[in-house]
Design an enzyme around this catalytic site. Structure first.
Site, PDB file in Angstrom:
ATOM      1  N   VAL A  81       0.861  -1.175   0.000  1.00 31.84           N
ATOM      2  CA  VAL A  81       0.000   0.000   0.000  1.00 31.84           C
ATOM      3  C   VAL A  81       0.899   1.226   0.000  1.00 31.84           C
ATOM      4  O   VAL A  81       1.969   1.234   0.608  1.00 31.84           O
ATOM      5  CB  VAL A  81      -0.945   0.008   1.213  1.00 31.84           C
ATOM      6  CG1 VAL A  81      -1.540   1.392   1.468  1.00 31.84           C
ATOM      7  CG2 VAL A  81      -2.071  -1.009   1.021  1.00 31.84           C
ATOM      8  N   CYS A  82       0.458   2.254  -0.699  1.00 35.41           N
ATOM      9  CA  CYS A  82       1.163   3.536  -0.751  1.00 35.41           C
ATOM     10  C   CYS A  82       2.582   3.316  -1.299  1.00 35.41           C
ATOM     11  O   CYS A  82       2.789   2.512  -2.202  1.00 35.41           O
ATOM     12  CB  CYS A  82       1.149   4.188   0.626  1.00 35.41           C
ATOM     13  SG  CYS A  82       1.503   5.963   0.639  1.00 35.41           S
ATOM     14  N   THR A  83       3.577   3.986  -0.740  1.00 36.56           N
ATOM     15  CA  THR A  83       4.938   3.873  -1.257  1.00 36.56           C
ATOM     16  C   THR A  83       5.605   2.558  -0.880  1.00 36.56           C
ATOM     17  O   THR A  83       6.778   2.343  -1.218  1.00 36.56           O
ATOM     18  CB  THR A  83       5.803   5.050  -0.767  1.00 36.56           C
ATOM     19  OG1 THR A  83       5.703   5.128   0.662  1.00 36.56           O
ATOM     20  CG2 THR A  83       5.344   6.354  -1.385  1.00 36.56           C
ATOM     21  N   GLY A 115      -2.952   2.361  -3.738  1.00 31.40           N
ATOM     22  CA  GLY A 115      -2.516   3.755  -3.785  1.00 31.40           C
ATOM     23  C   GLY A 115      -2.190   4.274  -2.395  1.00 31.40           C
ATOM     24  O   GLY A 115      -1.783   3.535  -1.500  1.00 31.40           O
TER      25      GLY A 115
END
Length: 226
Positions: free
Chosen positions: A101-103, A151
């Site tokens: 998730v995310c970075t 994202g």
């Protein structure tokens, strides 16, 4: 019993992990391992402290899910950490799903695990993905074979419920959603650069300019290891 390994590391974003971890924890016959190099406490970028439940050595080798959360400074640091990258590469070989998730996707990418795969990340860092030989996709959730990436931050809840449905079926995922009372009604329409006021977007872009440059540098260094 299906095993889920969720990497934690100094400076990661707590909500990246807690959203999907909550969805997974509602499922039956699963065991979640919060994994780090040692069992020492790990402090997130918001100051919350978590205790690992497994180390790289004690984490099960056969996993249903291998998961990496994101962050900013902490994430860039582990993108350069060979011990972390080697652990992820090894466990990914026997994981049913390799996820983030995310970075966190940049960490997977630094380990060489997104090469030739479609992937997403936080909107502000998506331009780093091609440096890791991943195909950038501007989306909240991307699934390519057994690579699943979410994202930014809050997408972790959507991500967790989607994977719960893959693991146990839609009814189990819907039950988890109901338990969580996940029925979002945000006070503002500012959750993406397309919907947020332009001045807010530009102000945030200015704040992340330096971390973005550092992430690109870390990606280039990681790619040189392959």
């Amino acid at each position: 019993m299906q095993h889920i390994a969720m990497l934690i590391y100094p400076g990661f974003t707590a909500l990246d992990l807690i959203g999907p971890q909550t969805a997974f924890s509602i499922l039956e016959d699963t065991k979640i391992h919060l994994v780090w190099k040692t069992l020492d406490a790990v402090t997130t970028d918001s100051g919350i402290t978590l205790l690992p439940t497994a180390t790289f050595d004690t984490c099960p080798e056969e996993l249903e899910i291998l998961f990496v959360p994101g962050g900013v400074a902490g994430t860039i640091a582990v993108m350069k950490d060979g011990e972390v990258l080697d652990f992820l590469a090894a466990r990914a070989e026997q994981a049913s799903y390799v996820t983030s998730v995310c970075t966190g996707s940049l960490v997977l990418g630094a380990a060489g695990l997104l090469r030739g795969h479609r992937a997403t990340t936080h909107w502000a860092f998506r331009e780093v993905l091609p440096l890791l030989e991943a195909e950038r996709v501007d989306a909240r959730y991307v699934e390519d074979r057994n690579r699943i990436t979410g994202g930014g931050v809050t997408s972790g809840i959507d991500f967790g419920l989607r994977i719960a449905a893959k693991m146990r079926g839609e009814e189990a995922a819907q039950t988890a959603q109901l338990v969580m009372e996940y029925d979002p009604d945000p006070p503002f329409q500012a959750g993406s650069p397309e919907s947020a006021p332009p001045a807010v977007v530009e102000q945030l872009r200015g704040r992340i300019a330096q971390p973005l440059a550092q992430a690109k540098e870390a990606a280039e260094q990681a790619a040189a290891r392959w």
